[in-house]
Structures are given as structure tokens and as C-alpha cells.
Design an enzyme around this catalytic site. Structure first.
Site, PDB file in Angstrom:
ATOM      1  N   GLY A  59      44.391 -88.795  13.427  1.00  0.00           N
ATOM      2  CA  GLY A  59      43.473 -90.005  13.903  1.00  0.00           C
ATOM      3  C   GLY A  59      44.011 -91.604  14.090  1.00  0.00           C
ATOM      4  N   ALA A  60      45.357 -91.524  12.554  1.00  0.00           N
ATOM      5  CA  ALA A  60      45.395 -93.181  13.429  1.00  0.00           C
ATOM      6  C   ALA A  60      46.099 -93.550  13.993  1.00  0.00           C
ATOM      7  CB  ALA A  60      46.440 -93.114  11.478  1.00  0.00           C
ATOM      8  N   PHE A 111      37.482 -87.217  19.606  1.00  0.00           N
ATOM      9  CA  PHE A 111      38.264 -86.537  20.258  1.00  0.00           C
ATOM     10  C   PHE A 111      39.330 -88.742  20.912  1.00  0.00           C
ATOM     11  CE2 PHE A 111      38.689 -82.626  18.668  1.00  0.00           C
ATOM     12  CZ  PHE A 111      39.105 -83.561  17.774  1.00  0.00           C
ATOM     13  N   ASN A 168      42.943 -78.548  15.010  1.00  0.00           N
ATOM     14  CA  ASN A 168      41.619 -79.302  14.845  1.00  0.00           C
ATOM     15  C   ASN A 168      40.226 -78.325  15.258  1.00  0.00           C
ATOM     16  OD1 ASN A 168      40.058 -80.892  14.029  1.00  0.00           O
ATOM     17  ND2 ASN A 168      41.037 -82.464  14.050  1.00  0.00           N
ATOM     18  N   SER A 171      36.896 -81.066  13.462  1.00  0.00           N
ATOM     19  CA  SER A 171      35.393 -82.657  13.826  1.00  0.00           C
ATOM     20  C   SER A 171      34.422 -82.454  14.230  1.00  0.00           C
ATOM     21  CB  SER A 171      36.743 -82.992  14.719  1.00  0.00           C
ATOM     22  OG  SER A 171      35.787 -84.016  15.195  1.00  0.00           O
ATOM     23  N   GLY A 241      41.149 -81.378   3.474  1.00  0.00           N
ATOM     24  CA  GLY A 241      40.248 -81.373   4.182  1.00  0.00           C
ATOM     25  C   GLY A 241      40.070 -82.230   5.661  1.00  0.00           C
ATOM     26  N   THR A 243      36.817 -84.909   7.886  1.00  0.00           N
ATOM     27  CA  THR A 243      36.223 -85.679   7.381  1.00  0.00           C
ATOM     28  C   THR A 243      34.832 -84.820   6.723  1.00  0.00           C
ATOM     29  OG1 THR A 243      35.493 -86.297   8.988  1.00  0.00           O
ATOM     30  CG2 THR A 243      36.460 -87.512   8.514  1.00  0.00           C
ATOM     31  N   GLY A 264      37.804 -91.161   3.496  1.00  0.00           N
ATOM     32  CA  GLY A 264      38.442 -92.875   2.209  1.00  0.00           C
ATOM     33  C   GLY A 264      37.756 -91.455   0.952  1.00  0.00           C
ATOM     34  N   GLY A 293      40.355 -88.554   1.010  1.00  0.00           N
ATOM     35  CA  GLY A 293      39.638 -89.453  -0.464  1.00  0.00           C
ATOM     36  C   GLY A 293      40.942 -89.583  -1.592  1.00  0.00           C
TER      37      GLY A 293
END
EC number: 1.3.5.2
Length: 335
Positions: A59-60, A111, A168, A171, A241, A243, A264, A293
Site C-alpha cells: 500500500g505504501a 487498489f 490480498n 481489502s 492483517g 485495515t 495506524g 498498528g
């Protein structure tokens, strides 16, 4: 120093700041010096040698544009993607929202990426000598009944160029995607992808681990069912996992009402619960990559102690800066 950089980045909306950071890291990747040293804290997982157990979460760097830049921050491994068979724009903007008081982020990106062929070319050009994982998904226009086709297309295209491949299916921002985590749909997907992996390992004469990324919102019963599927189909690892759709940790805070997946610091307790429950069900049969997290050495170590063998971070780096990666990589003790 980072407080000044953060002030600048946080003056932009979240997605603009992210895109700016990717461009800066692309530039850093071309420089002949390391931004920060690679901390050596070696660990072997899935038959792969990791220089340290701290990875960049998917995702980054969706398109693998800044692998060398991220590599100079001290990550022991980098997971790029999620990538789909063909390019897609993702969901309408704005689609990323900071929850400042809680050090959280909500995204409903969907995505957005330039397609698997572009990512593969970027991975081929990267000079980073750590472990590279490639995270694959399905296009939004592909009916969920045909999702396997998209995963197979991506698996075939990335296999030769990845050290491991992540599937994945968790999502919350692609319609019906999470239904692939249950029952026959999961069974069929894992069976088919395992068969494809075996064919590709013979074709390229090299076995590449296959990893599944799951949601932190699963019930204990659902986690047990996923674990059973992972074991039966001999999947090599699991990321716990993605989000969360839950807003319990951020209720009442600005942007908490936005749709999408929450990441986060607020995700920490939920993701640790997922790791712990999963570890009980798997009983050491395959490794867990803890993600979600992690914001300190203590929170990272908690996930290792709960049963994870590797860790991935992303959101906390946005709030805390690069020192977090160095601290985690040096001080996390894998059991």
C-alpha cells in the site's frame, strides 16, 4: 528534524503528501549513499533470509516505484502492491483521511495502480538487495466469481521477480473482495493458486512462498476456518492483517465517519488479537507476518510474543518518521 518534515507533509492532503513522499524516495533511491544504515538482526522465515524482521507493508509503494528509496531506510523486506492485472484509477478522491489525535489513517483507495506489467518492470530495475514481496489483487471490474482469473494472471507475471507473493483478499475497498475469505470461495482460491504455484516453481526451477493477507475483523470461528484452509492447502505464510472497518478506537474523532479501512495506531489491539488467535489455530505450522498498528518497539514486540515471525509497518512511519524503522529493526527480538 522529522517534526519539520511532518509539518510540511501534513499541510497537504493525505494523498498528495503520499505522492510527494514517493517521488522524494524515488530520488533518494538514485543517490549513491544510504539514508540510514540497514540494521542487521537476521531471521529466516519461509526459507528466506531476512536481514532484519521489519518490512514495509503493501500500500505504501503500489507500483514499485521507490523500492530503492525505501530500501535505504533500513527495511529488511519490502512488499509492493497491491497490483492488479490492468491499471485502474481506484475510488473517487478524496479517499485518504488522517485521524490526527489517534495517529490513524482511513483510506478507501480501491487498489489504484498502474497494472502488473509496470510493477514488474520497476521490480526488475530495483537494486535493493533485501527481500521483495509482491502483493496481488483483482480489478474492480472483474466479477467476484472470476476473481481467480485475476489472481492467476498476476501470479504468473510476478512469480519470477518476487521473493514471495501475497494474495490480498481482505481489502475492504473492493466490492465483495472479503467474501473470498470464507468457505468454498476460500477453498477454491487456495487450491487453484497452490496448483499454479507448483507449476510455476517447476517452470522456473525455484519455489516462491505464497502468503495470504486476511482482515482483522474476522470472528474467532472465521479465523479458525481460515487457518484450517491455510494448513490443508499448504500455504506458506499469512499476513495478519489488513485495515479494519471498525471505528470503536476512534469514535467521535475528526474523519472517523469516513468510509474505508482504518490503519495506524488504533488498529494495534485488534491486529494483535488476530495474531494471537491465528497462532493458536496454526500451532506453528506456518509463519505469521504481523501488520497493523505497530507504533513502538513495545507494540511490535507484543505481536512477536503473540506469535508473529516478521512485522510490517507503514502508517506509523507517516506520524513518527524514519527513526521508528531503525528502532524496530534493532530491538525487536524474534523468538
Amino acid at each position: 528534524m522529522y517534526s519539520l518534515i511532518r509539518k510540511c507533509l501534513f499541510s497537504m492532503d493525505a494523498e498528495t503528501a503520499h505522492n510527494f513522499s514517493i517521488q522524494a524516495l524515488k530520488l533518494a533511491g538514485k543517490l549513491p549513499i544510504n539514508v540510514l544504515p540497514m540494521p542487521l538482526n537476521p531471521v529466516e522465515v519461509m526459507g528466506l533470509q531476512f536481514k532484519n524482521p521489519i518490512g514495509l507493508a503493501a500500500g505504501a509503494d503500489k507500483n514499485g516505484e521507490a523500492i530503492d528509496g525505501f530500501g535505504k531506510l533500513g527495511f529488511g523486506f519490502i512488499e509492493v502492491g497491491t497490483v492488479t492485472p490492468v491499471a485502474q484509477d481506484g475510488n473517487p478522491k478524496p479517499r485518504q483521511f488522517r485521524i490526527l489525535e489517534a495517529e490513524g489513517i482511513i483510506n478507501r483507495n480501491g487498489f489504484n495502480n498502474l497494472g502488473v506489467d509496470v510493477l514488474v518492470e520497476n521490480v526488475k530495475k530495483a537494486k535493493y538487495d533485501g527481500i521483495i514481496g509482491i502483493n496481488i489483487g483483482k480489478n474492480a471490474v472483474t466479477p467476484i466469481e472470476r476473481a481467480l482469473d485475476d489472481y492467476q494472471i498476476c501470479l504468473r507475471k510476478v512469480y519470477e521477480h518476487a521473493d514471495y507473493i501475497t494474495v490480498n483478499i481482505s481489502s475492504p475497498n473492493t466490492k465483495n473482495l472479503r467474501t473470498l475469505q470464507y468457505g468454498e470461495a476460500l477453498d477454491d482460491l487456495l487450491r487453484s493458486l497452490k496448483s499454479e504455484q507448483e507449476s510455476l516453481s517447476q517452470k522456473f526451477n525455484r519455489y516462491k512462498p505464497l502468503v495470504l493477507k486476511i482482515a482483522p475483523d474476522l470472528t474467532d470461528e472465521e479465523i479458525a476456518s481460515v487457518a484450517d484452509g491455510l494448513i490443508r492447502h499448504k500455504i506458506d505464510g499469512v499476513i495478519a492483517g489488513n485495515t479494519t472497518l471498525s471505528r470503536d478506537p476512534v469514535v467521535g474523532l475528526k474523519n472517523a465517519e469516513q468510509q474505508g479501512g482504518l490503519s495506524g495506531k488504533p488498529l494495534n489491539t485488534l491486529s494483535t488479537r488476530l495474531i494471537s488467535t491465528l497462532a493458536e489455530e496454526l500451532n506453528g505450522t506456518l509463519p505469521i507476518i504481523g501488520s497493523g498498528g505497530i507504533h513502538s518497539v513495545a507494540s511490535g514486540q507484543e505481536k512477536i510474543d503473540a506469535g508473529a515471525s516478521l512485522l510490517q509497518v507503514y502508517s506509523a512511519m507517516i506520524y513518527q518518521g524514519l527513526a521508528l524503522i531503525q528502532n524496530l529493526a534493532k530491538h525487536i527480538q524474534v523468538r
